[in-house]
Design a protein around this motif. Sequence first.
Motif, PDB file in Angstrom:
ATOM      1  N   SER A   1       0.894  -1.511  -0.074  1.00  0.00           N
ATOM      2  CA  SER A   1      -0.111   0.446  -0.032  1.00  0.00           C
ATOM      3  C   SER A   1       1.096   1.232   0.155  1.00  0.00           C
ATOM      4  O   SER A   1       0.479   2.452  -0.343  1.00  0.00           O
ATOM      5  N   THR A   2       2.310   1.053   0.559  1.00  0.00           N
ATOM      6  CA  THR A   2       3.364   2.571  -0.122  1.00  0.00           C
ATOM      7  C   THR A   2       3.453   2.991  -1.114  1.00  0.00           C
ATOM      8  O   THR A   2       4.357   3.344  -1.350  1.00  0.00           O
ATOM      9  N   LEU A   3       2.541   3.140  -1.669  1.00  0.00           N
ATOM     10  CA  LEU A   3       2.418   3.466  -3.216  1.00  0.00           C
ATOM     11  C   LEU A   3       2.773   5.592  -2.946  1.00  0.00           C
ATOM     12  O   LEU A   3       1.924   5.712  -1.764  1.00  0.00           O
ATOM     13  N   LYS A   4       3.192   6.238  -3.984  1.00  0.00           N
ATOM     14  CA  LYS A   4       3.393   7.447  -4.021  1.00  0.00           C
ATOM     15  C   LYS A   4       1.876   8.038  -5.018  1.00  0.00           C
ATOM     16  O   LYS A   4       1.202   7.249  -5.622  1.00  0.00           O
ATOM     17  N   PRO A   5       1.573   9.757  -4.284  1.00  0.00           N
ATOM     18  CA  PRO A   5       0.298   9.739  -5.091  1.00  0.00           C
ATOM     19  C   PRO A   5      -0.036   9.652  -6.029  1.00  0.00           C
ATOM     20  O   PRO A   5       1.548  10.102  -6.337  1.00  0.00           O
TER      21      PRO A   5
ATOM     22  N   THR B   1     -10.028   5.050 -12.018  1.00  0.00           N
ATOM     23  CA  THR B   1     -10.587   5.241 -10.956  1.00  0.00           C
ATOM     24  C   THR B   1     -10.237   3.801 -10.853  1.00  0.00           C
ATOM     25  O   THR B   1     -10.793   3.160  -9.539  1.00  0.00           O
ATOM     26  N   THR B   2      -9.493   2.644 -11.458  1.00  0.00           N
ATOM     27  CA  THR B   2      -9.456   1.541 -10.938  1.00  0.00           C
ATOM     28  C   THR B   2      -8.018   0.922 -10.444  1.00  0.00           C
ATOM     29  O   THR B   2      -6.993   1.561 -10.876  1.00  0.00           O
ATOM     30  N   GLY B   3      -7.861   0.156  -9.388  1.00  0.00           N
ATOM     31  CA  GLY B   3      -6.568  -0.656  -9.104  1.00  0.00           C
ATOM     32  C   GLY B   3      -5.747  -2.049 -10.820  1.00  0.00           C
ATOM     33  O   GLY B   3      -5.719  -2.582 -10.132  1.00  0.00           O
ATOM     34  N   VAL B   4      -6.410  -0.941 -11.147  1.00  0.00           N
ATOM     35  CA  VAL B   4      -6.295  -2.570 -12.812  1.00  0.00           C
ATOM     36  C   VAL B   4      -4.999  -2.021 -13.530  1.00  0.00           C
ATOM     37  O   VAL B   4      -5.198  -0.729 -14.521  1.00  0.00           O
ATOM     38  N   THR B   5      -4.190  -2.393 -14.349  1.00  0.00           N
ATOM     39  CA  THR B   5      -3.008  -2.079 -15.489  1.00  0.00           C
ATOM     40  C   THR B   5      -2.736  -3.184 -15.919  1.00  0.00           C
ATOM     41  O   THR B   5      -2.623  -3.671 -15.936  1.00  0.00           O
ATOM     42  N   ILE B   6      -2.993  -2.847 -17.251  1.00  0.00           N
ATOM     43  CA  ILE B   6      -2.695  -3.813 -18.727  1.00  0.00           C
ATOM     44  C   ILE B   6      -1.463  -3.834 -19.374  1.00  0.00           C
ATOM     45  O   ILE B   6      -1.527  -2.445 -20.123  1.00  0.00           O
ATOM     46  N   PHE B   7      -1.767  -4.526 -19.720  1.00  0.00           N
ATOM     47  CA  PHE B   7       0.117  -4.086 -20.139  1.00  0.00           C
ATOM     48  C   PHE B   7      -0.110  -6.079 -21.658  1.00  0.00           C
ATOM     49  O   PHE B   7      -0.474  -7.288 -21.155  1.00  0.00           O
ATOM     50  N   ASP B   8       0.978  -5.668 -22.604  1.00  0.00           N
ATOM     51  CA  ASP B   8       1.171  -7.613 -23.410  1.00  0.00           C
ATOM     52  C   ASP B   8       2.100  -7.879 -22.923  1.00  0.00           C
ATOM     53  O   ASP B   8       3.897  -6.860 -23.019  1.00  0.00           O
ATOM     54  N   TYR B   9       2.576  -9.053 -22.684  1.00  0.00           N
ATOM     55  CA  TYR B   9       3.560  -9.744 -22.471  1.00  0.00           C
ATOM     56  C   TYR B   9       4.548 -10.172 -23.369  1.00  0.00           C
ATOM     57  O   TYR B   9       3.815 -11.516 -23.680  1.00  0.00           O
TER      58      TYR B   9
ATOM     59  N   ARG C   1      -6.154  -2.617  -5.981  1.00  0.00           N
ATOM     60  CA  ARG C   1      -7.182  -1.803  -4.832  1.00  0.00           C
ATOM     61  C   ARG C   1      -5.875  -0.636  -4.877  1.00  0.00           C
ATOM     62  O   ARG C   1      -5.944   0.779  -4.701  1.00  0.00           O
ATOM     63  N   ASN C   2      -4.717  -1.048  -4.577  1.00  0.00           N
ATOM     64  CA  ASN C   2      -3.598  -0.379  -3.798  1.00  0.00           C
ATOM     65  C   ASN C   2      -2.975   0.663  -5.545  1.00  0.00           C
ATOM     66  O   ASN C   2      -2.265   1.591  -5.349  1.00  0.00           O
ATOM     67  N   LEU C   3      -3.427   0.115  -6.429  1.00  0.00           N
ATOM     68  CA  LEU C   3      -2.757   0.884  -7.884  1.00  0.00           C
ATOM     69  C   LEU C   3      -3.728   2.142  -7.813  1.00  0.00           C
ATOM     70  O   LEU C   3      -3.207   2.208  -8.535  1.00  0.00           O
ATOM     71  N   ARG C   4      -4.945   1.679  -7.539  1.00  0.00           N
ATOM     72  CA  ARG C   4      -5.798   2.865  -7.798  1.00  0.00           C
ATOM     73  C   ARG C   4      -5.017   4.561  -8.095  1.00  0.00           C
ATOM     74  O   ARG C   4      -4.208   4.451  -6.489  1.00  0.00           O
ATOM     75  N   PRO C   5      -5.668   5.128  -8.792  1.00  0.00           N
ATOM     76  CA  PRO C   5      -5.137   6.497  -8.374  1.00  0.00           C
ATOM     77  C   PRO C   5      -5.571   7.339  -7.441  1.00  0.00           C
ATOM     78  O   PRO C   5      -6.657   7.393  -6.830  1.00  0.00           O
TER      79      PRO C   5
END
Length: 453
Positions: free
Chosen positions: A162-166, A180-188, A200-204
């Motif tokens: 949970s210790t991410l930057k603003p 609004t979401t705690g999801v990040t998507i990419f091509d591997y 949830r900790n990824l949410r802006p």
Amino acid sequence: MFLQKFVLKWNTLARFANAKSFSTNGMLPEYAVEMACSNIRYGAGASAEVGMDLSNMKAKNVMVVTDRNLERLPPVQTVRESLGYNNIKYEIYSETRVEPTNESFQDAIDFARKGNFDAFLAVGGGSVIDTCKAANLYLCNPEADFLDFVNAPIGKGKPVPSTLKPLIAVTTTAGTGSETTGVTIFDYLPLKAKTGIASRNLRPTLGIVDPLTLLHLPNRVACYSGFDVLCHALESYTAIPFMERMPRPENPAVRPAYQGSNPISDVWSKHALTITRNNLKRAVNHPDDLEARSQMHLASAFAAIGFGNAGVHLCHGMSYPISGLVKDYVSPDYNKDQPLVPHGLSVVITAPAVFRFTAPACPERHLEAASALGADVTNAKRADAGKIVSDLLLTYMDELKIPDGISALGYNRDDIPALVKGTLPQERVTKLSPRKVEEEHLHQMFEESLTVY
């Protein structure tokens, strides 16, 4: 009806809460849902406030993430002026890739680590915001291997600290809802598979929905991002009910972000469908219609609140290999230097087949969703729910000039096994399908999606 079912199930769970034999495989079903969302600020011109926001956060050194095209357009100029006026030191990272990869994420992560930033600002669509989330995550976890937080089975699926930057996200498309979401998507790239990180900790910290940022949105971007909104709402509304999802987490701290359809998400998803019905075609066909584009901006945020807690299912699960295995398809209004199937296009292209498949599992839900999208279901039969949703989607797709199936994107029947193989690891979303999906079902849906009209 829902309350009666809930009370009955609650009483049952209360009696057997500690009984490991409650289910045949020793796993307990879910009984709770948790609502999580970024703070949202909406209003024409609201993006000009970011300098004050970062000043209020005591930020001293900010990484601004955008892309090369947006860097020279008013949305980025507006935030630069706001940062300058408020004496916020910042550096711009504009190398974001549309439909990011593990390599493009790593480039942004390296930039973040060199800059020693204490806050992040994303100005762009889903690719920009997702890249910014990844940079924040790995800056704050310098010892982590890249795959540590990536969804299993491709990655290790470790919990995100949970210790991410603003992080402030100014969204410039009406589509992904990443603000609004705690999801990040990419091509591997090693597996040619799309995956992501979900927590949830990824949410802006704050998502800014400023309709003025949409005035420069090209036609196809408005179209495909709009269909992403539609599918977000439709998939989350028809996802497996949260009380049927298994297993229940042993600790609420590890309850997944995608929890299945639930009474809270339903409100947002259904309302997003109604807004989409009234505004999608106008927003695409009339770029100067600020009201329609503003409404689609809201619909994107509303749908994201819905799917960010309920989840999506097969349209998105099947979209990932469609994007990841792209051959030479180039879309109008996107970067012509690289083959690319835009995300919203890859999602909606299988939607008619998907909802024909899922409708038998919950026909009432499919009919309610069709009604919200404008279908007359007054005398509709449950058995016709799949066809009603499919026909309605095809009408939208035809009117807004969606290509005729995955064959128009460069795929043929021989590619279907690879597309199925690329879908199978997407269990984070495919298991939220209201109807259990097997390999042969995926094959059939891809077959039906070769051409759609």
